[in-house]
Design an enzyme around this catalytic site. Structure first.
Site, PDB file in Angstrom:
ATOM      1  N   CYS A  51       0.683  -1.497   0.134  1.00  0.00           N
ATOM      2  CA  CYS A  51       0.102   0.038  -0.039  1.00  0.00           C
ATOM      3  C   CYS A  51       1.237   1.241   0.088  1.00  0.00           C
ATOM      4  O   CYS A  51       0.127   2.180  -0.823  1.00  0.00           O
ATOM      5  CB  CYS A  51      -0.835  -0.118   1.609  1.00  0.00           C
ATOM      6  SG  CYS A  51      -0.391  -0.029   3.094  1.00  0.00           S
ATOM      7  N   SER A 110      10.050   2.879   5.964  1.00  0.00           N
ATOM      8  CA  SER A 110       8.401   2.166   5.822  1.00  0.00           C
ATOM      9  C   SER A 110       7.254   3.825   6.491  1.00  0.00           C
ATOM     10  O   SER A 110       8.159   3.858   7.286  1.00  0.00           O
ATOM     11  CB  SER A 110       7.391   1.514   7.316  1.00  0.00           C
ATOM     12  OG  SER A 110       8.363   0.552   6.781  1.00  0.00           O
ATOM     13  N   GLY A 190     -11.974  -7.831   4.191  1.00  0.00           N
ATOM     14  CA  GLY A 190     -10.727  -8.532   3.994  1.00  0.00           C
ATOM     15  C   GLY A 190     -10.437  -9.166   5.028  1.00  0.00           C
ATOM     16  O   GLY A 190     -10.594  -9.010   6.270  1.00  0.00           O
TER      17      GLY A 190
END
Length: 432
Positions: A51, A110, A190
């Site tokens: 993502c 990140s 999900g």
């Protein structure tokens, strides 16, 4: 041979661009890797698509040619112009490519410093490429050391002492805008790792959590593990207008929530779309507060401040690990190793020849003949072995061989990789 990394991430690319560059299924990923390796200068490649990033990591014979091939391929698929891609991308080669890979594996690159998901995602990307024949010796060497570096960072710093992820940050954001989550109905769409983390955080906050997925038995399995309830995916069109809280993180290539199923409600809704490409596509209104991954930056910045000291220490570890990796690569050259084996053998023969002459077993006048004969014997004996060593030097098992030989000839070689499945990856991620 060179290492090359082309990176599009939350640091240099908008969510819109990352969506266009994303690869959501194995078929698309395999097609991309096949096209990458079709470039005349690229021999191995790995594709990382999450993502927050889309990266190509490859080994190549020519950096300029490989870079051109990658941009042309990505532009053709995504519809983003080459000029824009070149303007956005971070390009790393050789030592900087390895340093970047180690930083990614250690979660220093990140959005959420110290998050634990990226290591698993990187492991999966490597395993997929390796198992499908798109990478072998060269990238496996780098990945082996990347996970080894990540282990050092994890053990020597506190950046992962309180594990966080985009999912946990999203739940924190929800709790900051909604006074009380307890008892409120929350839908998680999900069943991947991000959905699991979200469901567990919501449940621990007292929310009434429902899980839905296109494959119902997977939703039932996750719900059973978490203590949540199951919603049939066929009822999604009703649920979006009944649930106050919604989190979605599917691998769908198309939006699953659109204007057609959204109706006005007399209550505020809080929706978190953590998927790339996005799962939700609607025009603003209807008392919906929508957050996507890039909207979580404020909490992420707070996280970075909290982990600043650990991050500085981690950067030092990554720098040293990068230097050590290239030093290790230099030891893998097969020719110096073969030369050293011959030199050690000849030296042993010389010492033994002198010993037997000194003791009178052989007359001294035969010293030259004995020396030549012993060298010829050793050359004949070592010829087949050295030929085999040269023949496997470019195969995937070469590192096992060279590491074992280094160990046997008394070199300081403590790390002997078992195989190219990268055991460090499995050990770190699965906690073995």
């Amino acid at each position: 041979m060179h290492y090359l990394n082309i990176s599009f991430s939350h640091k240099n690319s908008t969510l819109d661009v990352r969506e266009k560059l994303s690869y959501k299924d194995d078929y698309a990923t395999k097609g991309c890797l096949s096209k990458l390796n079709s470039g005349e200068s690229i021999n191995e490649s790995i594709l990382i698509s999450t993502c927050n990033r889309m990266e190509v990591f490859c080994s190549c014979s020519d950096i300029a040619s490989a870079t051109k091939h990658i941009f042309e391929m990505l532009a053709a698929r995504s519809g983003v112009s080459i000029d824009e891609l070149e303007g956005r991308a971070d390009i790393f080669d050789d030592s900087s490519a390895i340093h970047h890979l180690f930083s990614v594996a250690s979660s220093l690159d990140s959005m959420v410093i110290g998050e634990t998901q990226i290591a698993g995602q990187l492991k999966d990307a490597f395993r997929f490429s390796y198992d499908n024949g798109f990478c072998s010796q060269k990238l496996a060497r780098a990945m082996h050391h990347a996970f080894k570096c990540a282990a050092k960072v994890r053990n020597a710093t506190d950046i992962s002492s309180k594990p966080v992820s985009i999912a946990s940050v999203a739940v924190s954001k929800l709790k900051s805008v909604l006074d009380n989550v307890e008892g409120k109905k929350a839908l998680v769409i999900g069943v991947g790792e991000m959905s699991e983390i979200t469901a567990k955080h919501l449940l621990s906050s007292g929310a009434d959590v429902y899980i839905t997925n296109r494959t119902k038995h997977k939703a039932e399995k996750l719900a059973s593990e978490c203590g949540a309830k199951v919603l049939d995916m066929q009822d999604l069109h009703k649920a979006v207008n009944e649930f106050e809280i919604l989190f979605t993180a599917t691998s769908s290539s198309e939006p699953i929530i659109t204007d057609e199923i959204i109706k006005p409600c007399d209550f505020d809704r809080y929706w978190f779309d953590m998927a790339v490409p996005r799962d939700i596509n609607y025009h603003k209104g209807d008392r919906i507060n929508l957050y996507v991954v890039d909207d979580l930056k404020n909490i992420v910045d707070q996280n970075m401040s909290f982990r600043e000291d650990g991050a500085r220490k981690a950067h030092g570890i990554i720098g040293r690990s990068t230097v050590e990796f290239f030093e290790w690569l230099n030891t893998l050259n097969i020719e110096p190793m073969i030369k050293e084996i011959y030199e050690k053998a000849f030296e042993a023969a010389r010492i033994e020849s002198q010993r037997v002459i000194k003791k009178g077993f052989i007359p001294k006048e035969y010293e030259d003949q004995i020396h030549k004969m012993s060298q010829q014997v050793l050359k004949r004996f070592l010829h087949q072995m050295s030929s085999k060593m040269r023949s496997v030097s470019e195969e995937s098992k070469a590192d096992m061989l060279t590491s074992a030989v280094q160990f046997l000839i008394e070199k300081d070689q403590r790390d002997i990789p078992d195989k190219y499945k990268c055991e460090h990856a499995l050990n770190i991620i699965e906690g073995r």
